[in-house]
Design an enzyme around this catalytic site. Structure first.
Site, PDB file in Angstrom:
ATOM      1  N   ASP A 152       0.848  -1.205   0.000  1.00  0.00           N
ATOM      2  CA  ASP A 152       0.000   0.000   0.000  1.00  0.00           C
ATOM      3  C   ASP A 152       0.876   1.245   0.000  1.00  0.00           C
ATOM      4  O   ASP A 152       1.779   1.346   0.830  1.00  0.00           O
ATOM      5  CB  ASP A 152      -0.897  -0.034   1.241  1.00  0.00           C
ATOM      6  CG  ASP A 152      -2.092   0.915   1.138  1.00  0.00           C
ATOM      7  OD1 ASP A 152      -2.074   1.799   0.273  1.00  0.00           O
ATOM      8  OD2 ASP A 152      -3.033   0.746   1.933  1.00  0.00           O
ATOM      9  N   HIS A 199      -9.600  -1.302  -7.847  1.00  0.00           N
ATOM     10  CA  HIS A 199      -9.416  -0.103  -7.020  1.00  0.00           C
ATOM     11  C   HIS A 199      -8.467   0.893  -7.677  1.00  0.00           C
ATOM     12  O   HIS A 199      -8.756   2.087  -7.719  1.00  0.00           O
ATOM     13  CB  HIS A 199      -8.904  -0.529  -5.638  1.00  0.00           C
ATOM     14  CG  HIS A 199      -8.674   0.592  -4.666  1.00  0.00           C
ATOM     15  ND1 HIS A 199      -9.714   1.340  -4.140  1.00  0.00           N
ATOM     16  CD2 HIS A 199      -7.527   1.084  -4.097  1.00  0.00           C
ATOM     17  CE1 HIS A 199      -9.208   2.241  -3.295  1.00  0.00           C
ATOM     18  NE2 HIS A 199      -7.887   2.113  -3.257  1.00  0.00           N
TER      19      HIS A 199
END
Ligand code: HEM
Ligand SMILES: [Cu+2]
Lengths: 161, 403
Positions: free
Chosen positions: B221, B313
């Site tokens: 991330d 996403h």
């Protein structure tokens, strides 16, 4: 109001001076980490509070803190805290606070302090308080310290008989 | 004071060590003591690192994640006016100057806990309501408003809102706890605590600087993020015009986003990768090989479907127009486990940008319309804060705003 802001701003300068360890003291006396306690005893006119700091005596003679004065208080005394009748009480420190040559003494809640009594207005956190400290063996000094909240230091005052 | 005495103690200890070496007069002993000293310094290296508290920008944003964090939001008392804000911020500024250097604050009830700097940072922010409460509407940055409601939201009041933010992070949890306690003690005269939310990232020594950490879903991330210290970062995050108090500052969006790991873990690896559009093993975009490869959103697989699916996403979140970017600095949270084994985990997700309306909102609106990831995530907390400019030595945070 403007005056108060200016006071607050200069309080920061004092705090920062303390941070960097600068001395604002002449004559070999160094006073650091000074502050004045905000509590329920100081949040009204006529209230009282303590002022605290670390005083280092860099001279080769003993120095004694014997008294003081401040515009915010009717009366200023040098106090100690004692166990009296099973309770912590404070009273005037006879002969003042001696700072032996080459040593440091810390004034702190629950111990030695400068007592400000008969406050002329409520004391507010973040305000700065100017106090004149009277010494024997060194020049008197004027200090400006921030007011801040502390939980410690609620001893009862036992006025001298 | 305690710092002085601690130093005194260390000096004392090494002096007696010196005597010991002299007595045994062995070069071997001397060498092994030197190694001991070096390894002891290495063992406390995490504690020794400090971050500056003065500068053009506030600290706590443009730096590698610290290991522990606490976001504390406060609500001002009715009696707190602009003057009181100045007094409060002067106390906070003094505390920050000391705590970030590892020193106890003035009137510290636990000076023993100021172990060292441990990269402590404190970032101060002001929420939109503060401006209306203090009659400062004219100085509020235009895009600093409570976020609109989103379909995906499941917001709880106890995780949302707030007039003033104190965001405190450090590489040691005791150092952090002490700092937060002192900052709150100096705040309660002016405000009450609305919420505090604790989070964490990897321990120091686990992830090299510049390598993106993993979140609790297992994903790498933070890949597509402006690089620390880059011009891109400055242009994305730090405000250059507008009211003087915010120049050098930024706007922050805070979202507490719960992860539903029990259902997420039902997915196989391939499905998990398609939900994000990146590989789990190294964070490479689907169709690419390494984390830093640029995603090819047009690539089509043998089945005729997009390699990075329409619902992925990163496709939905990637900028569709220039300027739809921000800096993300997410910490993880983990609060406990329900009886059935469901963990209460997620992200304390933050985005920093010059303008919330232009940079963050278009992306959030797109994700709200459609983002498969939202089947396994729910925003449960939300807040926005203006982060004023950094301070010079002796300056009060937000002084230009409240004077
Ligand atoms: C629990 C919630 C979330 C998780 C687990 C999550 C996870 C991820 C992951 C794994 C990536 C790919 C690696 C990277 O570039 O960092 C990513 C990218 C991204 N995410 Fe999220 N995210 C979440 C919420 C959000 C939200 C709420 C937003 C914005 C409103 C957002 C915006 C972005 C953006 C802009 C990117 C980069 C897209 C690009 O490649 O251009 N994310 N996210
Ligand atoms: Cu007293």
């Amino acid at each position: 109001m403007n005056n108060k802001i200016v006071k607050t701003l200069s309080a920061i300068a004092v705090m920062v001076a303390a941070v960097s360890g600068c001395s604002n003291a002449p004559a070999g006396l160094e006073i650091t980490d000074g502050w004045v306690r905000v509590s329920e005893f100081s949040d009204h006119k006529g209230g009282m509070t303590g002022a605290f700091a670390t005083i280092t005596n860099n001279t080769d003679k003993d120095v004694t803190l014997v008294g003081g004065s401040s515009e915010i208080a009717g009366m200023t005394e040098i106090h100690e805290v004692l166990m009296l009748d099973g309770e912590m009480k404070m009273q005037a420190k006879e002969g003042g606070i001696v700072i032996p040559a080459g040593e440091s003494v810390t004034l702190e809640p629950g111990g030695l302090h400068v007592m400000l009594m008969g406050l002329k207005t409520a004391l507010l956190g973040g305000e700065e308080v100017t106090i004149n400290l009277d010494f024997e063996g060194a020049k008197d000094m004027t200090v400006t310290w921030p007011a801040k909240t502390s939980l410690a230091g609620d001893e009862e005052y036992k006025p001298a008989e | 004071m305690s710092k002085l005495s601690r130093r005194g103690f260390l000096v004392g200890a090494s002096a007696s060590t010196g005597a010991l070496v002299g007595a045994s007069a062995g070069a071997m002993v001397g060498a092994s003591l030197a190694t001991d000293a070096a390894s002891s310094a290495a063992q406390t290296a995490v504690l020794a690192k400090s971050e500056p508290y003065v500068g053009v920008h506030q600290n706590g944003i443009e730096l590698e994640l610290q290991t522990f964090t606490n976001f504390v939001a406060l609500e001002i008392k009715n009696s707190t006016d602009k003057n009181a804000m100045l007094r409060w911020m002067s106390l906070i500024a003094g505390d920050i100057a000391r705590l970030t250097q590892g020193d106890p604050v003035i009137a510290d009830a636990q000076p023993q806990l100021a172990l060292g700097p441990a990269r402590l940072t404190v970032t101060v922010g002001f929420g939109p309501n503060l401006f209306s409460k203090l009659g400062l509407e004219g100085k509020r940055p235009a895009s600093l408003k409570e976020l609109p409601a989103f379909k995906v939201d499941g917001l709880k009041a106890e995780f949302s809102g707030g007039d003033v933010l104190l965001h405190v992070s450090a590489d040691d949890p005791i150092v952090l706890s002490h700092a937060v306690r002192r900052l709150i003690a100096d705040s309660t005269e002016f405000a009450s605590v609305r919420w505090s939310q604790q989070g964490f990232s990897n321990a120091q020594g686990v992830t090299p600087n510049g390598v993106s950490q993993r979140n609790l879903m297992g994903q790498v991330d933070g890949t597509d993020n402006p690089a620390l210290g880059s011009e891109d970062f400055a242009n994305t995050v730090w405000i250059e015009d507008g009211p003087d108090w915010i120049r050098g500052g930024t706007l922050m969006v805070f979202r507490r986003i719960a992860m539903h790991l029990n259902t997420w873990d039902k997915l196989g690896r391939q499905a998990k990768e398609e939900v994000i559009g990146r590989k789990l093993d190294n964070g490479a975009p689907l169709g690419g090989h390494s984390e830093r490869d640029v995603p090819d959103f047009n690539a089509v697989g043998p089945s005729g479907l997009k390699v990075i699916p329409e619902f992925a996403h990163i496709r939905r979140a990637s900028p569709q127009a220039p300027g739809q970017r921000f800096f993300r600095r997410p910490f993880n949270y983990e609060v406990g486990v329900a009886a059935d084994g469901t963990p209460d985990v997620g992200l304390l997700w933050t985005a920093y940008q010059r303008d919330i309306e232009k940079q963050y909102l278009p992306v959030q609106r797109r994700l709200d319309q459609f983002d498969l990831l939202s089947q396994w995530t729910t925003p449960v907390g939300s807040a926005v804060f203006a982060i004023p400019a950094g301070v010079a030595e002796g300056e009060i945070i937000g002084a230009k705003l409240f004077s």
